[in-house]
Design a protein around this motif. Structure first.
Motif, short mmCIF file in Angstrom:
data_model
loop_
_atom_site.label_atom_id
_atom_site.label_comp_id
_atom_site.label_asym_id
_atom_site.label_seq_id
_atom_site.Cartn_x
_atom_site.Cartn_y
_atom_site.Cartn_z
N UNK A 255 0.82 -1.21 0.00
CA UNK A 255 0.00 0.00 0.00
C UNK A 255 0.86 1.26 0.00
N UNK A 258 2.20 1.95 -3.47
CA UNK A 258 1.23 2.49 -4.42
C UNK A 258 0.86 3.94 -4.07
N UNK A 259 1.24 4.37 -2.89
CA UNK A 259 1.06 5.78 -2.52
C UNK A 259 2.18 6.62 -3.17
N UNK A 260 3.42 6.36 -2.81
CA UNK A 260 4.47 7.31 -3.21
C UNK A 260 5.50 6.74 -4.17
N UNK A 291 0.30 -3.54 -7.95
CA UNK A 291 -0.06 -3.49 -9.37
C UNK A 291 1.18 -3.89 -10.17
N UNK A 294 4.36 -1.69 -10.59
CA UNK A 294 5.27 -1.47 -9.45
C UNK A 294 6.13 -2.69 -9.11
N UNK B 166 0.82 7.41 -6.59
CA UNK B 166 -0.57 7.83 -6.46
C UNK B 166 -1.58 6.88 -7.07
N UNK B 167 -1.39 5.60 -6.89
CA UNK B 167 -2.38 4.63 -7.37
C UNK B 167 -3.21 4.14 -6.18
N UNK B 168 -3.84 5.09 -5.49
CA UNK B 168 -4.53 4.74 -4.24
C UNK B 168 -5.74 3.85 -4.47
N UNK B 170 -5.76 1.26 -5.99
CA UNK B 170 -5.32 -0.14 -5.97
C UNK B 170 -4.74 -0.56 -4.63
N UNK B 171 -4.76 0.34 -3.64
CA UNK B 171 -4.33 -0.09 -2.31
C UNK B 171 -5.37 -1.06 -1.76
N UNK B 256 -4.61 6.88 4.24
CA UNK B 256 -3.97 7.93 3.42
C UNK B 256 -3.60 9.13 4.30
#
Lengths: 322, 322
Positions: A255, A258-260, A291, A294, B166-168, B170-171, B256
């Motif tokens: 997680x 996929x944020x930063x 994903x 990444x 910034x693929x939130x 998909x978290x 987040x």
């Protein structure tokens, strides 16, 4: 024309812990010229504490900074706020309420003072002197009694609008999961991946598996160190404790990625002594939850800073931060 | 001495979608001077597509930019990479592989071109012209067919080391939860909080509750719009669909917030038409999962940009971004 001679600049790094406060004078290369410590919990007011720090540090500064530039002070402390220069409602420190710590320090030492929490400071230290040199995007996770974090994005620490960003240990990895002993939240990363969390997991699992070597130890010795000893001996229950911990950590890391989208995740703290017992499942479950864009890109690395000095180095890095 | 006259600068914003591409010439105040569109899926190569864009846009630019400065081009596109100026393996676009889109645009138009994905562009648009004016730390969540996001920290968009941050959507909000129809991941935010996710939830829940008004609609009409209609009529099942969706969204938002401590979370897209049916449970579950230091601080707000123009405005904001 006068150029700034970086090699002559010195920063004072201070790491305030609940019991002890460590400090050191550090140069641009991350070499500690001199260091020392005082107890934290013997001073009833922050003013007395700062007076004692000054008595101890100023003579050292006079000696070691001769011919050099004492640039400023960086402080890593629990619940420290970067924007306000305060320590706010820190449960493990003797001084309550909101303390204008940076102002008090500047008044006493006559130097600018910046502060942030210990995990943020650690991240800056890694970027300046450690395993993250040259990186502009990485996340530092400290796995100790608690789980702390510092996030660097585009070369800068993320402080957030209020200075409190980067509490990744308190993100929820299992909604409705294990209740945190202090915050009361359910299923946070810290509830599983801290030393305290590992101890809880180990106590539960050894009760389920009477044949586990873990059952040969008294209750109070069931900590991550003992689990590591048993895992090295091949005890399947101890190995499962770390596998489960690593899974929770890996799911959380996915997680965060996929944020930063960091180049690397740096791990630091006592828990990482378990090495591959935790790292392998963490990596597996991180990759599995990412994903495809990444996957197989993010390095999982251990800190390169000496654990005894990392906090001082990190705090000093605040002084060089642009 | 010559000062830059901001009021005379114009940016071209282009939003590339799978079916249509919209564009507009935008000034510093976010006013669209002129806009238009061409189909995306009628062009076999990106070169032909760009030729068609040029044929349509250049005469407009000649007319509307007279006496003004045509500063540059910003493009929002699926799978666009900010650093490389590429569109990479976009599943919904007709052109496969890695396309050096920004270079092709610059060659044709003779102007600098920057690009990023649509949700990142939307976040920039909100900061420049919309509900996030003056904010330096906020998160934009777009709730449409999918769930997209753009994260602003310290006044800058977080791109990550590879431009894909910034693929939130998909978290993972529920480990081992609902399998995503396209990525295969289990329990992602998008699997619950997108329009597609809401439709899945609604179909499941109406099967459990035969008395629900939702059962009066044919299968293909069970979408978030229909659920909203039924919720407004007071159907408890429809209301529960949004409550459940809001809970999953709120749990994700809490995580987040503990990452980047934003001043606000901006919500945008078709799903937010459900208003308080989704917003109230989202807020409740966000607050419930936050550490106390973050509670009652983060504003949950709806986008202020007109949905029809937001993508063009967001793309144009890339040109002004420092």
């Amino acid at each position: 024309m006068s150029l700034v001679d970086l090699s002559k600049q010195v920063a004072l790094g201070i790491d305030i812990g609940g019991t002890n406060t460590k400090f050191g004078l550090v140069n641009h290369r991350g070499e500690i010229l001199v260091k020392g410590s005082i107890p934290t919990d013997e001073f009833e007011t922050p003013e007395e504490f700062i007076d004692a720090l000054y008595e101890k540090i100023q003579p050292m500064a006079d000696e070691y900074c001769e011919g050099k530039e004492f640039e400023g002070i960086g402080v890593g402390a629990p619940n420290a706020n970067y924007y306000r220069g305060t320590i706010e409602q820190a449960p493990n420190l003797p001084w309550k309420g909101v303390i204008n710590f940076a102002d008090l320090m500047t008044e006493k030492f006559g130097k600018p003072c910046k502060m942030t929490n210990d995990a943020n400071a650690a991240a800056l230290g890694e970027m300046m002197y450690g395993a993250a040199r040259g990186m502009k995007d990485f996340i530092m996770i400290t796995l100790g009694t608690g789980v702390g974090s510092g996030i660097i994005a585009g070369g800068h620490l993320i402080y957030g609008h209020d200075g409190f960003a980067g509490e990744l240990g308190h993100t929820i990895v299992k909604p409705g999961g294990r209740k945190h002993w202090s915050t009361g939240s359910e299923g946070s990363l810290e509830a599983y991946a801290s030393a305290t969390g590992i101890s809880i997991t180990a106590k539960k699992m050894r009760a389920e598996f009477p044949e586990s070597v873990l059952n040969q130890y008294p209750e109070e010795e069931i900590d991550s160190k003992t689990v590591f000893e048993c895992a090295k001996q091949g005890d399947p229950t101890a190995i499962e404790v770390f596998r489960y911990t690593g899974q929770k950590l890996g799911e959380a890391l996915a997680n965060f990625v996929m944020f930063s989208s960091p180049e690397a995740i740096l791990l630091f703290g006592g828990v990482i002594k378990a090495g591959d017992f935790i790292l392998k499942p963490a990596k597996l479950h991180m990759e599995r939850n990412l994903l495809p864009i990444f996957r197989n890109k993010v390095k999982l690395v251990f800190s390169e800073l000496d654990e005894a000095d990392a906090a001082i180095l990190g705090a000093s890095a605040l002084v060089w931060e642009k």
